[in-house]
Enzyme design. Sequence first.
Site, short mmCIF file in Angstrom:
data_model
loop_
_atom_site.label_atom_id
_atom_site.label_comp_id
_atom_site.label_asym_id
_atom_site.label_seq_id
_atom_site.Cartn_x
_atom_site.Cartn_y
_atom_site.Cartn_z
N GLU A 191 0.83 -1.18 -0.03
CA GLU A 191 0.12 0.01 -0.02
C GLU A 191 0.97 1.24 0.07
O GLU A 191 2.12 1.20 0.41
CB GLU A 191 -0.93 0.05 1.28
CG GLU A 191 -1.75 -1.06 1.57
CD GLU A 191 -2.84 -1.05 0.91
OE1 GLU A 191 -3.31 -0.01 0.54
OE2 GLU A 191 -3.60 -2.13 0.95
N ASP A 202 -0.97 -6.11 10.59
CA ASP A 202 -2.03 -7.28 10.02
C ASP A 202 -1.68 -8.45 10.50
O ASP A 202 -2.58 -9.09 10.73
CB ASP A 202 -1.68 -6.84 8.47
CG ASP A 202 -2.34 -7.99 7.71
OD1 ASP A 202 -3.77 -7.84 7.47
OD2 ASP A 202 -1.78 -8.96 7.28
N LYS A 206 -4.27 -11.35 12.75
CA LYS A 206 -4.15 -12.72 12.10
C LYS A 206 -3.81 -13.69 13.33
O LYS A 206 -4.40 -14.77 13.67
CB LYS A 206 -3.71 -12.83 10.88
CG LYS A 206 -4.18 -12.23 9.81
CD LYS A 206 -3.31 -11.86 8.58
CE LYS A 206 -4.28 -11.33 7.46
NZ LYS A 206 -2.98 -11.31 6.16
#
Length: 446
Positions: A191, A202, A206
């Site tokens: 990004e 991120d 998870k």
Amino acid sequence: MTDYRRLRVALLGAGAVGSQVAALLLKHGAELADRAGASLELAGIAVRDLDAPRDVELPRELLTTDPEPLLVGADIVIELMGGIEPARTWLLQAINAGADVVTANKALLATHGPEIFEAADQVGAQVYYEAAAAGAIPIIRPLRDSLAGDRVRRIMGIVNGTTNYILDRMDREGAEFADVLADAQRLGYAEADPTADVEGYDAAQKAAILASLAFHTTVPLEAVHREGITAIDAQMIEDARHAGYVIKLLAVCERLEGAGEGGDAISVRVYPALVDRSHPLASVHGANNAVFVEAEAAGDLMFYGAGAGGVQTASAVLGDVVSAARRHIAGGLGVAESTRANLPIVTIGHVTTRYQITLEVDDRPGVLATVAGILSDGRVSIATLEQTVVGSSDAAGAVRPDEEGTARLVIGTHRAREQDLSETVQRLADSGVVERVVSVLRVEGD
Ligand code: NAP
């Protein structure tokens, strides 16, 4: 054609994943109906902007900026908007109205999972989230169902494609982090703001989801130790290669036997680690993901594939939609998330791993003995030690030492407690013989 019962499906979001889910639902409707035992009627798709460009063309009349009417009477609600609000409010509204919900929203589940699961439990609904931890890779169902009769000891996951892509290219090309990141951004692998990926946020979300499932314990995001990959440079990658390792950003969820009061505890952590080149995780290249599960009875299992991508992730979402439809038809209560074990979660200081410490030291007699003494006093035992002279190579490849007389020490340790290790590294840094602590990396996977 079989006359199936019709189920009303509402889709929230038509971005990278949502647009693919909608297209596949419309294209393969008859096939999905045969598998689900119900006809899946897409009632509408909530978006922000009716005119936004879409990856696939969708019937204009299905798009709406008002989700409220879609949620009324929905049997299955698919949330693919991302973010916390309004996704949380609409999911809770859908659950409370009796719908089963499907989401790929790791940020939401990692922060508000207990609230959402509790709401579903209250009304007997079910939350499906196969796509939330590793995109297209089936890992939620294997952990929840296939391994329900086993005991998970450890999960090691490469669960972030962007960081794996960057580290893999650094490993293959000897390139620097900033250069590969810039290229990854240009190619669409990273990004414009890469923070969530390269700083490990991120992967931490998870990890929290996987650990909660694997250990039947509520794992808040704050309990996940997190380090990113921004400090990894080409020299560290080269040193790792020389020692037979590759550096991977790992999400590690581990059961620590007897580490809790009167029982086991768990540790959940994300950091760049050295992985032996012969380990299956070392062969996960590019933006691919893999989750390596060590179970007591099943042994080692590895789940590998695309951890992201619109159409790939849509596969996992549609699998959930079919499951939700079957459950809806069969009736009965949803299966509640099991958090009964509720094991204590230890901080990183209590974790035990092997380490590779790289130091630059004065190249003079007695230095090695001083370093060995500090390690031994700190309860860190040396497994391997390599010393090289720091200097410049001449045309024949021979190293000419720097004028300062600096040596590089690469110390591989036996398993040591993180707390002991970090205190020992601090003492080494303060010892007067160490010019620079070049790197301290954990070794995982043995
Ligand atoms: P995305 O491309 O940003 O799409 C988001 C969609 O939600 C857009 O259609 C957007 O509408 C809509 N939306 C956002 N806020 C809204 C609001 N307030 N009201 C109505 N609609 C709204 O996201 P994505 O990449 O598809 O990801 C969706 C979810 O899947 C996220 O939770 C993500 O973490 C997860 N996921 C994604 C991937 C992947 O590869 N992309 C993989 C695994 C999991 P507009 O189109 O009008 O802007």
